[in-house]
Structure formats: structure tokens, C-alpha cells
Design a protein around this motif. Sequence first.
Motif, PDB file in Angstrom:
ATOM      1  N   HIS A  66       1.592   5.051  -2.239  1.00 18.08           N
ATOM      2  CA  HIS A  66       1.027   5.957  -2.901  1.00 18.08           C
ATOM      3  C   HIS A  66       2.141   7.069  -3.254  1.00 18.08           C
ATOM      4  O   HIS A  66       2.604   8.064  -2.779  1.00 18.08           O
ATOM      5  CB  HIS A  66       0.200   6.964  -2.057  1.00 18.08           C
ATOM      6  N   HIS A 100       0.700  -1.235   0.092  1.00 19.35           N
ATOM      7  CA  HIS A 100       0.011   0.073  -0.203  1.00 19.35           C
ATOM      8  C   HIS A 100       0.875   1.271  -0.032  1.00 19.35           C
ATOM      9  O   HIS A 100       1.266   2.004   0.988  1.00 19.35           O
ATOM     10  CB  HIS A 100      -0.989  -0.007   1.219  1.00 19.35           C
ATOM     11  N   LYS A 118      -8.014  -1.348  -7.134  1.00 21.60           N
ATOM     12  CA  LYS A 118      -8.445  -0.502  -6.077  1.00 21.60           C
ATOM     13  C   LYS A 118      -9.611   0.407  -6.227  1.00 21.60           C
ATOM     14  O   LYS A 118      -9.516   0.689  -7.698  1.00 21.60           O
ATOM     15  CB  LYS A 118      -7.099   0.398  -5.659  1.00 21.60           C
ATOM     16  N   ASP A 173       0.623   2.571   3.667  1.00 25.14           N
ATOM     17  CA  ASP A 173      -0.132   3.574   3.141  1.00 25.14           C
ATOM     18  C   ASP A 173       0.644   5.099   2.955  1.00 25.14           C
ATOM     19  O   ASP A 173       0.052   6.085   3.226  1.00 25.14           O
ATOM     20  CB  ASP A 173      -1.357   3.820   3.957  1.00 25.14           C
ATOM     21  N   HIS A 179      -6.031  -0.854   5.001  1.00 28.09           N
ATOM     22  CA  HIS A 179      -5.886  -0.020   6.223  1.00 28.09           C
ATOM     23  C   HIS A 179      -7.480   0.205   7.212  1.00 28.09           C
ATOM     24  O   HIS A 179      -7.967   0.938   7.518  1.00 28.09           O
ATOM     25  CB  HIS A 179      -5.958   1.391   5.969  1.00 28.09           C
TER      26      HIS A 179
HETATM   27 ZN    ZN Z   1      -4.056   4.825   0.534  1.00 24.60          ZN
END
Ligand code: ZN
Lengths: 465, 465, 465, 465
Positions: free
Chosen positions: A67, A65, A151, A322, A249
Motif C-alpha cells: 500500500h 501486497h 481487490k 502488506d 493476509h
Molecule cells: Zn493490505
Amino acid sequence: MFLMVKVDLVVRNAQVFTGGELFSGGIAVKNGTIVAICRNELLPDAETVIDAENNPVLPGVVDPHVHVRDPGHTERGNFETETRAAAHGGVTTFLEHPISCPPPYSPEILEARVKSAEPQCLVDYAFFGAAGADFPQEVGRVAEAGIVAFKTFLHEAPEGREEEFRGLTMANDGAILDGFKAVAKTGLICTVHAENNDIIQRLIQQFRKEGKVGFPYHALSRPPIAEIETVEKLLRFARETGVRISFAHISTPEAMELVKQAKYEGQEVYLETCPHYLFLSDEKLLEIGPFAKGNPPLRSKESMKKLWDYINDGTVDFIGSDHSPFLLSEKEKGLTDIFTAAAGSPCIELTLPLMLTAVRDGRLTLPRAVELLSENAARIFGLFPKKGVLRPGADADFVVVDMKTPFEVSNENLLTHAKAIGVQYNGTKLVGRPLHTAVRGRMVMKDGVVDPEAKGWGQRLYPQK
Amino acid sequence: MFLMVKVDLVVRNAQVFTGGELFSGGIAVKNGTIVAICRNELLPDAETVIDAENNPVLPGVVDPHVHVRDPGHTERGNFETETRAAAHGGVTTFLEHPISCPPPYSPEILEARVKSAEPQCLVDYAFFGAAGADFPQEVGRVAEAGIVAFKTFLHEAPEGREEEFRGLTMANDGAILDGFKAVAKTGLICTVHAENNDIIQRLIQQFRKEGKVGFPYHALSRPPIAEIETVEKLLRFARETGVRISFAHISTPEAMELVKQAKYEGQEVYLETCPHYLFLSDEKLLEIGPFAKGNPPLRSKESMKKLWDYINDGTVDFIGSDHSPFLLSEKEKGLTDIFTAAAGSPCIELTLPLMLTAVRDGRLTLPRAVELLSENAARIFGLFPKKGVLRPGADADFVVVDMKTPFEVSNENLLTHAKAIGVQYNGTKLVGRPLHTAVRGRMVMKDGVVDPEAKGWGQRLYPQK
Amino acid sequence: MFLMVKVDLVVRNAQVFTGGELFSGGIAVKNGTIVAICRNELLPDAETVIDAENNPVLPGVVDPHVHVRDPGHTERGNFETETRAAAHGGVTTFLEHPISCPPPYSPEILEARVKSAEPQCLVDYAFFGAAGADFPQEVGRVAEAGIVAFKTFLHEAPEGREEEFRGLTMANDGAILDGFKAVAKTGLICTVHAENNDIIQRLIQQFRKEGKVGFPYHALSRPPIAEIETVEKLLRFARETGVRISFAHISTPEAMELVKQAKYEGQEVYLETCPHYLFLSDEKLLEIGPFAKGNPPLRSKESMKKLWDYINDGTVDFIGSDHSPFLLSEKEKGLTDIFTAAAGSPCIELTLPLMLTAVRDGRLTLPRAVELLSENAARIFGLFPKKGVLRPGADADFVVVDMKTPFEVSNENLLTHAKAIGVQYNGTKLVGRPLHTAVRGRMVMKDGVVDPEAKGWGQRLYPQK
Amino acid sequence: MFLMVKVDLVVRNAQVFTGGELFSGGIAVKNGTIVAICRNELLPDAETVIDAENNPVLPGVVDPHVHVRDPGHTERGNFETETRAAAHGGVTTFLEHPISCPPPYSPEILEARVKSAEPQCLVDYAFFGAAGADFPQEVGRVAEAGIVAFKTFLHEAPEGREEEFRGLTMANDGAILDGFKAVAKTGLICTVHAENNDIIQRLIQQFRKEGKVGFPYHALSRPPIAEIETVEKLLRFARETGVRISFAHISTPEAMELVKQAKYEGQEVYLETCPHYLFLSDEKLLEIGPFAKGNPPLRSKESMKKLWDYINDGTVDFIGSDHSPFLLSEKEKGLTDIFTAAAGSPCIELTLPLMLTAVRDGRLTLPRAVELLSENAARIFGLFPKKGVLRPGADADFVVVDMKTPFEVSNENLLTHAKAIGVQYNGTKLVGRPLHTAVRGRMVMKDGVVDPEAKGWGQRLYPQK
Ligand SMILES: [Zn+2]
Ligand SMILES: [Zn+2]
Ligand SMILES: [Zn+2]
Ligand SMILES: [Zn+2]
Ligand SMILES: [Zn+2]
Ligand SMILES: [Zn+2]
Ligand SMILES: [Zn+2]
Ligand SMILES: [Zn+2]
């Protein structure tokens, strides 16, 4: 006869985590693959020799995960800067989520991301595809273009971020059912950000109207029910449509319990949680406001503690960071109005030390930590047995960690481009610092120093059926 | 520098099952321990070299359920004859259950069994202790004498077998609660034969009275409810007393479902089933009568098929053979009165081929088979990570199997002393025949031939906490 | 001394349903109240004497789900026409749902409805209040104005019906939570129309786009999941907010199972179904299209049959007619485009015969039917013990029914203003026709003929705590 | 015309419990049947007129659990003495359990009991039959002889009480399955005393051996698990055999939860508890020892309180007194050795006041109390609608109670022959004292004084299908 054999890399004097245990010996690597795990005295000659000084060598972290958002908001960080951070954190493979401009809902857009990543990445990577209800015809196409999973988000694009969310949202329950059906056909997993946007937006509006824009209102505007209800609904929709579902998450024990029950009843469902839900409570939000803002928000201490039961009983499948770089300015806005701050933190460098510190503290075992950090994500997203495990035949992705020397976290020491905002854990004392990181046999970090030359070494991964 | 290194044993040209996958290469062994798993070209020189001819090398089978009954009824078989059979079947460790004369309910009796086993065994072994309600004061003592677990029976000794069952039974519900409490204090697992004896004895009496002593009445006298009810009761008693419980040879899907639910609710409980419940139905009982008689009995085909769901969803923890040698005369009595026949079969040599044939047929995966056959029992009974897994640092206990050449089962080819009665699978076509078996680096079987010199090589194992 | 006593009304020669059984005797009524239930020979003298001719006398039906829509769309029917129909169907009390122009979300609007009803109604009535998220401040006020419960819808007003739905909708999940909290404070029940509007609207749009506007598409556009998911969500939201919840017109066994489970776990929740879900399947939709259109839609025969389990095990609390008069033209539009047809049918006159025919057929018992038709709704909505039961002291609301003479349904014989569209059951043979109906001791129907003079006799009811 | 009518009995100025509520008026009775419930002014002339003085008139108590033991141990009490006590307690029907000498396992033995009861009883009665595994051939015969249900015990006869338990026990699990199958064929309910005798006997033996024979050891020798496990087992056996099962005198919330769950899953199962489990805790055992001894024993206060949840949620079906007269000497033995004391108390006279006091205290509603005391047992054992309810057409079995005047319990005021031992509630202040009791229209108690002339008025009842 074997005198002739010389390999590319050898790690010696190590505690190699293999076959579920630590083994005193070393690893030999040739052409990126582990060719031997053996006692030191059996290690072959090698171009490069690393002395592990009796430290553990673990499978490199597979972070499911991340970004980076490149292309798109490269002012926040790009594939180069953020994979330096990854290497620094012992992450040897990461799965890039599909928030980019535009999101990769088609093979063509995906290709653009790959093009951007290729020359930059220091570590290996794979892509999530965007699944939304807007371009159903693209779902099958992008699946075939080599993504590991889809996703999706369950709400319209946030105002002003239309480009970033195009093709990425299933904005209402009808769209979700359609989107799930489309993904189900591909056989790929659909990962979801499970928060009930209606509940949240209504609360935010109301708090705003009442002038309640201080730090606590971030958590108050996203109450547990917003996550719990959504997980319950999506579990049902996944059963209805036959889609394999994964929850990103998850932050509440109640949602974890629902997933546990669904697993018990035989549903194929996966569950991710993040270090901040395990180590930080809403007290941190009160303390540093926007810098502890993420979605879902940090929860109460009591709730946080209950998550560890699900870490240990097998309900949680993997830990994702994340990782979310932002500009300092994007966070500072939240100092006067928490709702305006960007949500997310650039934390990829600390997942491993945090979890290993928990191992030291007896909160989970080392084998369980390795499952959560490396093996399970690799298995579930089709990268195993090349990734996620140290065994002869696997890719030589590993990280040597120092379990003995405590260190104090400071965002000054982070490599992420967004280090300015990575202050959540400042002052925390941890063990488990990565010393050396190798990706397919190349040292991308040695003695704590990332090798800038490793830029572009990272390869794109394709899932195996 | 490493030129000097020469090891004891090398297996080359193998598909080594390590780290959850097959790896093309080999294994090096020194002093009984695996010192390297590596590509062929990296294998060191060795005293002995085995060419695996590209066949799989698996962890040796850890059989958690064996009855040699030595000392006691050595006319049926002894530690030498039966561990030859073990080696022949790829079993490198077995756990001897406590039916002997007398059962090992005290350290002294246990010591006598050890003494008998030591000079005879070809493979490694550990002992169950007997837990009964008669000698509560011995429970703690025998636990400290180095057993892996306790076993108990829930009924008085069968008539004429008083000696064999002394100190081994918890003959009523009050005794069970007391016995469980005593075992709970030791921290060891209590394994139970879970059948309701009252139900069974009443039915047998009734059938006898009606002259119903033919083949089918064995199964009819031990109906599923006799197992299901007992499992439900013992799960509750285990919760009540805090004992860690393990169910031997579960034969019904309903009992498995109860265990699945208890696991879901967090109870520590383990579940064993045996190959005959997976591959044979009550039709076999009708066919060969006493030779297919065991307790619990074979079930209907429909019921049998459902067990495979629990094999695959993680409910079943391990496969035990329940290897039980008897004299031919003890079985033949059952031809005219099924109730008089001995119950049990000498099947240790076929567990591995049966399960590997199921792998070939897609009924389970190879990794799952290895868990069920080797890893899980080793973990649960405290023998991991030396046993149950192929990894550098583990004991060099392995079996090379031929997955390609089908063979037809004949009891003539068995090595067990009780081969005369081992006819259950005669005529069945299997794959997965063990070619070579090694115990701590010594070949106890090569090219299908067990080495009689290996007698006494087997070592007694102590569980680790 | 009691010679002097003369009562207003006596029913003699009856099978009076009282105390859970039929009793051979009669009822005496004075001032609207039952003053005696006794053997014929003990019945006092009376102004009016009805001979029941040995037919059953049941408590008058308490219909908890009626839409007269007056004021508003009186062209479809008004309180006079529709309560004539009620009397004709043995309904002595009805609960008017809050779809009117505007809906009664405030005491003032409610008062207007009461004013309209008062001079017109032949039978007793109470009002639901409208609960929406738009006028939270009114929720407490209207609760105190004497409603029996709240009703809400979970979607924006349908296009063109904004006035009819103003203040009546909780149009998203955030609004529902707020709305439920507001209703929870009043202590009143919140009744919901539980269908997922997003799913439905998306399907309708899609079908429209594809030109699929034929009869089957009504049911296909409102799949079971739309009801099931909503029920699951609202049960959770009700637990979260503490509101007492009631589900209107549940049509699927899966939703009923969810409610059953919630009841088992102690949640206060009520469940209504309607005769059409029990007696008509989607085959009827294929046959007569718009005239069988209602929301939720008719389901498959298989699904329909399963509902009877929940009728009998206590999960269903009451039967509502969902009586909905419309103009013929509003239905006929659906002949060419099913989506344009009005949803709902004017069926209040047939609830009782349908259910009594099921009693005759052994699908439920008479006592259970009376609970579902009269007693439970009266209890749950605070009208018991005056309504819903025949006992001395209760209101003399009863209906004499003919269980012996079959009759064939024809919409021609209906009294509803909307009889033109009430064709769903045409041709069906039923028993249980109401012969005489009394409201508080006044005969509003005698020998099957409604007394037009009874107009205005109906009284408004207030719930008791 | 109705001037001529004169009835046998009228109760006036009453609060008649009918149709689920209290009604201000009266009851008229002719030939033992209620012929009218009506306002006072409508009551007919009567031979006997009772003025209820505005007190409640409730259905007479139907006590489903009584032990007179006549013939057999008439020194403890006989049908005359104990039905005087019944009348005194407002009990108008009782179900005699089959502990007699011998137990009624055959029609002939049953007939002997009937013969004994007939000339003695003041109130109506029905018999349980004995179901044991010893005389399976009698089960069907005694069922047809007019019993309301079977009762069985799960253990061998206690030493010295062989005669009393002959044909009454299913002494092991095999016998239970057989016994249940036999009862299942009759369609009658099988009531069980659910305690695990093995657990209990073992504990008693052990306590005895250790000299632990003081008051607390009665409860300690019969721990909750002994009841819980048995209920779980019997629920399963009942499902297995299809028998309708009823649990006598359940004392633990855990067992009630198991029954609740079985009901939820659709099993036909009934649950009785007794007043002592609701009002007395094990503190009373410590205080008065043998006089508070019963089986199962009194439980902890905390456990006792939880039972009330199951009283109110519908899990408990009915309240039985388990009325058990013994000689004072039989109790006094327990003062020095609690295990030697007789188990049980003569409490039939206090059930009603105890439960009505709980109504006053808001622990349950009056309608719920009437269900538990009268209606449910009548329904379940086939005596409804003649018994268990006040409605025209029912038997005129009623009790007038004084809800206003508190009285202090003293065993001196009891009528049971065993009053010497009935001291459990001495000193407790209650309301709800029975003033007048009528059985089929005959006053068997007036103004608190039982009419000795009523001896023999009681009739034997036969269940209806
Ligand atoms: Zn995320
Ligand atoms: Zn997210
Ligand atoms: Zn066994
Ligand atoms: Zn065995
Ligand atoms: Zn509706
Ligand atoms: Zn409606
Ligand atoms: Zn009893
Ligand atoms: Zn009793």
C-alpha cells in the motif's frame, strides 16, 4: 566469433538459485534480460561486474501486497520513498493495492496512479484494480486497462475514509455476489480482505462502551471467527459465481484449513499470509500496542505455530508484506485508545530476511521460500516467466543475500518514509540481508546502498493471460 | 580472458526447457555437467556442436519403471539392447525393477546385477531392491548397498517363476505388515504392484474351468476392485507402519482418488501411471489380445479418460513405462489362451512421444509433462538435482525433440530386442520424436541413430538423502 | 373387581399406532390420559365411545411452526379460529412462533399472549420466545417463563413491521454471535429463519428498479444460495457459541446436506421442513403467484424431489406447517407486484393428509411419518412422553384418519379464518382426512365437525428438561 | 359385556417399558400375545397373575449372537442347558450362529439343527445360515429355508475343526466377493467375523517360535489393525456386491468410526458389539488368561472407553453376547499356552444386568439400552413387531428386572452348562437382575427360578420381509 559479445551486467562468484537449486557460477544480462547462467569462466565481458562473493543470488522478491497510497496520502510515503525501501528489501516487483484517493475502480483513476508512479518508482510494479459494488459498469473497463487482479473490501468505508474506499467495497452479501459475478466475467482474480466487519464493529462498540480501549482489545475485537466465517462464506460465493478468489493476509490455521480443503476439492483459490502472522504473536501487541496493530490482528503463539504446517504443505501460495506506511502521529493515537490507531506496518524491507532466517532455522527449505516469495505470485498474477524466476530469458531481477552475517533489526536502518513506526521487529537477530538488488539488469541497490538515480527506472507490468 | 575456454559439447539454436519455460539459446557442457545455458551468441567453442534447429531440448526422461531382467532372461533382452531402446526414446536414466533371477534382495545379488549392467548400459541407471518377507535380515543390508527404493509383490511367485520372485514377495497381509516395518526402518520408499491376487486367481480359475480363455477374459479376471481394494489396504498398512509408499502403474481413477485423499491428509505416498493406461483402452485388448496384455489390464475408455484429471491435478507423481521385453513366443501362446501369455510390453521408446503428443493436443502442459517424465521421479528417488532438470550444474542429460513432424508408429522402428511384440501403438500418429539424446554430455543418439559405441557409457546412480 | 371401572372415553375398532406399529383394538382414556391400549373385548365401559371403524388412530400432530399472531393482527385470524383449523387438521399441539405485536421477548409480553390464548384455544399449545440482540437481559428471563425454544430472525424488521419484529432480530453477524451466546446460557434451542437478507434485499431492489415484479421474481429474489450460505454460517456460529440450533422451513437439498454433515460430526442441530417444499414446486408460484408466496420460496421440481432423501435418511427432524393466515387483500396486492404480497399460507389443516398420502404412495413409511409429524417435535421441544406418542400414560391426543377415501382439496372446506387465501392445494386428491380429533381425551372434532364448545379446552404446555 | 373376558396372564404393579417410556400399570396376555397394556385397575382377570412389585418390565432380550453348537459339541452345552441360561438372563429370543457339526449351509443340515432345538429350547430362536464359498449352490436354498441371516468366516477352518467350519468360510478375498454376490441375491444380511487371519496367524507363529505363549500374547497376536483393515475391506466389498452387511462383535473404536462413516454415506451396514468389549479391558486378560480369551481380544482401557461414544451416537446397532460354552479343560489348556485355549465365554446370562447397570450409572439411557438389547436386532433380522417391543399385539416376551438390589456376580450362580468357565465378571457388583421371564405369555422363569417344564416351549422363528 563470440569474442565480440559484451553484455551489460555480469554477476560472478555467485550461488545462483536456478532450476530449483543453487549453482556456483554467474549471470550475464543484456538489455534487462538474463542471457546466460553459467560457470564463472564462461561469463562474457560486461559493462558492470558484480562480485557476489559466493553469496546466494535469488530471484527478486515479488511482493503481492503493498500500500503506497500515492496519490492520496503521500504524507505517509510515496512511490519514490517506498520503492527505495522495496529495493532495500530485495523486492524487485510489487503489486500496489487499490487503496488510494480515490481507489482505481476506473481506467481513468488507474491512469492517474500510473502517472504518479512512473517517474518515481525504482522497482517494477503492477496495479490491483478496485472492485466494488458501486460501479459495476467499470469492472470490465478497468480489467482491460491492465491490472493484475482486483481487490475488494467487505464493508462500508470506515468513517472519514469514504474517499479512500469509494468503489472498493462490497458492503454486504448481496453486493459480494454481484461484485464476484462482475469480476468473474473478467477472468481476473478477486483478492479479498476477509474479516467479518459486523462482528468486529459490534465488539469495538461494546468495548468502547465499557472503556476497554487498551492494547489487548484490538485482537479481542477481531476474533478468529471473524476471519474463519468470512473465508468459508467467500469460498462458497466464489464457487457460486465462478470467480477465481485469493485471500489476503490470512492469519488463522482454521481459515487455512478451509482453503486447503477447497483446493483439494478442485476450487481455484489462492492464499496469502504475511510475515507478521508467522513471526509475531499477540504478545507483541501487548508490548508495543499500536505499533503491532494490523488487520487482521496478531494471534496467539499456539495458533501462529500452526501456520507453518500450511507454509510447508503447499496451502499457502505466497507471502505478502502488506506494507503500510503511516505517520507516527497516526500510530501514537493508539497509545491511549488502541481503536484509534492506524492499522498496518511498513515492513517491506524485512520480508526477505525474515523468511531466509526461517530457512536457516530449518522451518522451510530455500526452494519453498523462493516459491512463496517470488515464483508463485509471479505465476498467479500473470508475470511469470519474466518475473519470479532466475533463468535465461527472464528479466534480470535478482537480489544477492548474505546468509552468514547476522544483523540486528532496527527501524533506524529502514528506508521507508514511515520508518518511525516500523519497530515491530526491533532487536530481532536475522540473516539474509540483501546486499545488491537488480531490476531488469540495473543495480538499484549495491552494497546495501540504494541508488537514488534509479528513481523512475521501475516499469509498470501488465499481466499475461 | 574467457577466450581460452572451450567446452566439450554445445547445443545451439535450441528451445531449452529451463526454469519452467522454453528459452531460445543453447547449452554448454563440460565434463558431463551443464556449465552454461545462454543465448547462442554467448555459447563457447566446443568439441562437439549440435544444432537443435530451434527444436525443444528437454531434460532426459527418467523412467522409474523398467524390467530388463538381466541377468536372468537375457533371451528377452539385455542391458545393452534395452538401453539402446532407452536412448532411442529419450530416456537418459532408468530405474531397474527387481525382477531378475534371483531378485536383488541382498547386496551380493545386487552386485551381480550391477556387474552385468556396467559394461552394457548406454544410459544411466539405478536399481530397486527386492523387499519380501522371506529375508527380513537382508532388507537393511540391501538398502545400504545403494538402491533407490524397494519393490515388492503381494503374492506368491507365479508357478514356474519361483526363482524370479524369490525374496520379492509379501505374500499375505501379515507378511506385508512385517515387510513394511522392515522397509520403514531403512527410510526408503516401498513401491508396490497393487493388485489383489486372491481375487484374480479365483477368477482365472473359474474362467479356465468354464473355458473362457479368450482376449476379454484377461481384463475381466483383473477387475478394478482388485486394484482399488489393494490400494486402500496398503495406504492403511503404510500409515500403520510408517513406510513411505509408492504405487506402481495405477490404472483406475478410483485408486487415484484414494491416493489423492491420502495425500490431502498428509500421508507420504507416490503414484505412478503408465502411458498405456492413458492412451489405450480395453478395446485394444479385444483387438490384439496378448500383445495388449499387461498387469493391471487396460480399462474401459470411460475410466481411462478420468485418469487425465489426476494427471493434471497433481495426484499422479510420475509416468513409468513398465518396459517389459518378452519373446514373441511368450506372447503368441496367448492367442489361444490369453492367460498363458506373458504380461507386459516393451514400450520405453514411446513414452516421450506419447506424452508430448498429449501436450500438443492440450491434454496437459509442457511443464507438467516434464515434471511427470523427468523431474518428479528424480526428486522422489533421490537423483535430483543432478537428474531431472536442465540447469547449470546439472548432468547434461537431455533430449532434443521434434514437435512438428508427425510420424506413424511401427514396431519395426523400435530398437528393443523385443520389437516383435511392441505393436500396441502401431499405426498411431505422434509428434515429439527424439532426435538427439545426450547422457552426461555424450551424445548417445544423434539424428535418430543410437551410437553403438556408447555401450558401457551409462553409470550406476546412488540416491541422495 | 374391575367391574366398577368406567372411563371417560373409549375408542374401539381402531388400528392404534403404538410401539411403532398398528394394533387392532382400542384406547381407553381417563382424566385426559391414556389408561389402556387393548383389544376391543378388554376395553372398559366409558362415558363416550368412538367407533373408529377400523381406521388408523395416530398420535395427534405436534405442529412446531405456527403463526397465529394474536394479539396483534387478529384480523387475520385469532387463537380460536386457527385452533379450530388445527383440530380440523388433526393437530393437537402447536408451537406458536413469536411474531406478535410485540414479540414475546420478555415474560410480561409472553404473559399477554398466554392470556389471549387461554380462553380461545381448542388444542394444546406452547410458545416460542423471541430472541433478539436488542434486549439481551430479557433472554434468561423469558426462558424461565416457560417457553419451549427461542426463535430469531436475521434481519432488521421489514419496513412498517417494526412492532412485529421488536426484540426478535439478530440483525447482523455480530448480533447473532451475541444472541446465540445469550440463548446458549439458557440451554434452550434457538430456531432460526435462515435466509440471507442482504442477498435478498439487493435482488428485490434491483428487480424493482428493472420493473420485474411478476410472479417468478419472488423465487428469483431468494435464490438457494441465500439459504445455503446462512445455514453454513449459523452451523459454524452455533458451534462457536455452543447453542443448540434448529433450522425452520429448510427448502433446499444443499442446506439439508450441510445439516446432515453437522449431525454426523456430532453437532446438536435440528431441521424442519414444510409440506409445501415437499409437494409444491416453483411452477405453482408461476400459476397462482401471491397465493404460493412464502419465505423461503418454492424451489424447482428437481430440487424438491431431492428433499425426500433427507426425509427418509433421518436428516429432517420434523415437519412444520408454518401456518400463516393473512387477509385476502394482503395477498391480492401481489397480483400486480409480487413483492408487496404477504408471505405465507394458512395450511395447518393439510399437513397430515399430505404426508399420509405420501405414505400411501410409498414415499415414506407410516412410522417415519409419525416421527416427523408428532414424536420428534415432542421429544426435541420437551413435550415427550406426554405428547407425540400413543402409549398408556401419555396424554390422550389422537386423530382418527381415513386412509381409504380420497378427497379433493378445496379451500372452501378449510376452517382457518384465512381460508380465502388457502388455495395452494386446491384440486389435489388426497387421502388421510382426519375424522375425529381428541385433545387430552376430549373430542374436539367428531365426524369431521369441530366442536365449537371446545373453545378454551386447550392448555398451555411447559417443556420438560 | 366385558365381564366375561379372562386372560391367560396378567402382570400388575409394573413399570412397563412401552412407547419409549416406563408406564405404571400392567400387561394382559392371551394366547401368547399382549392384549392390553393398561392401568392396574383395568387389568382383566387372569389364570396367572404376576405382581411386578413396581419393578420395570422390559421387552425380553433378543440376543443376536449365540453359539449352542448343538448338534456337534453337546458336551459343552445343549439347547436345553443354554436356553435355561438364556431364560435366566432375560433373553427371550436368541439367534443361533452356524458353528455346528456340520454348519447349516444347506436346508437339510439346517433342518437337523431345528430338529435338535425343537424339543429342548425354553425360549424362542432363529437360525443363521452358513455362507461359504464352497457350496454356492446352497446359498439360495438355505435362504429360503427360513434363516434370519447368513454368517461367514474369512479364513480356512482352524486345524482340527474342519467339520465345524465346512461351508462356513470365505477363505480369501476372491471367495468373499463371490460369497457376497451369492448372499446379495438372497436379500439377506451377511454377518461377518471381521479379523484378518493372515495377520493373526503370522503373529501367532512368530510368538510361538519365540516361546511367547503367555496371557498377553493372545491380544498381541490379534492387534486392532487386524479388525480395522478387515472392516474397511468388507465395507468396500459389500458396496461392490450390494450385500447387506453386519459386523459381529466389533471391538475397536476405529472400526466403529469406519462403519459410522459408511452409514453416513448411505450404505446399509449393521454393527454389533458385545458386553465384554464395553466392560472388560486387556487387564482382565492378564489376570485370568484363557478365561478372558475371546476373538477379537479384549482391548486397552482407553480404547474400550471410546466405544461408548458409538453406543450413544447410534453407530452400534445391537449388543450380542457371543455366548460360547466350552469345557473347563478346553480353557485350562491355555494356562500354559494361551494359544491352545478355546476362545469365547458363556455370558448370555449377564448381558442384561451389565447394560442395566450402565443405565444406572448414566452411561446410556434406558430407551437406548432397550433398542440395543431388543428392538434393533428384532427389526434388523425381521422379527419386529412381534419381538423386541412391548406393545399390544406383540408377543408377550418380557423380563421383569430389579434395578434396586445390587448383587455380586459369581459363576456359581450361572445356569449355563459351561458355568465353570464363566468367571470373567466374578466379583462385579451389578443391578438389573432378571426376576421373571416370559416367552409368549408363559413364565419360563419366576422369582429367579427357571422352570424346567418350559423345555420345548421355545419356538423357531422365521424372519418377515
Ligand atoms: Zn493490505
Ligand atoms: Zn487488508
Ligand atoms: Zn507390476
Ligand atoms: Zn513392472
Ligand atoms: Zn420463517
Ligand atoms: Zn414461520
Ligand atoms: Zn466371531
Ligand atoms: Zn461368535
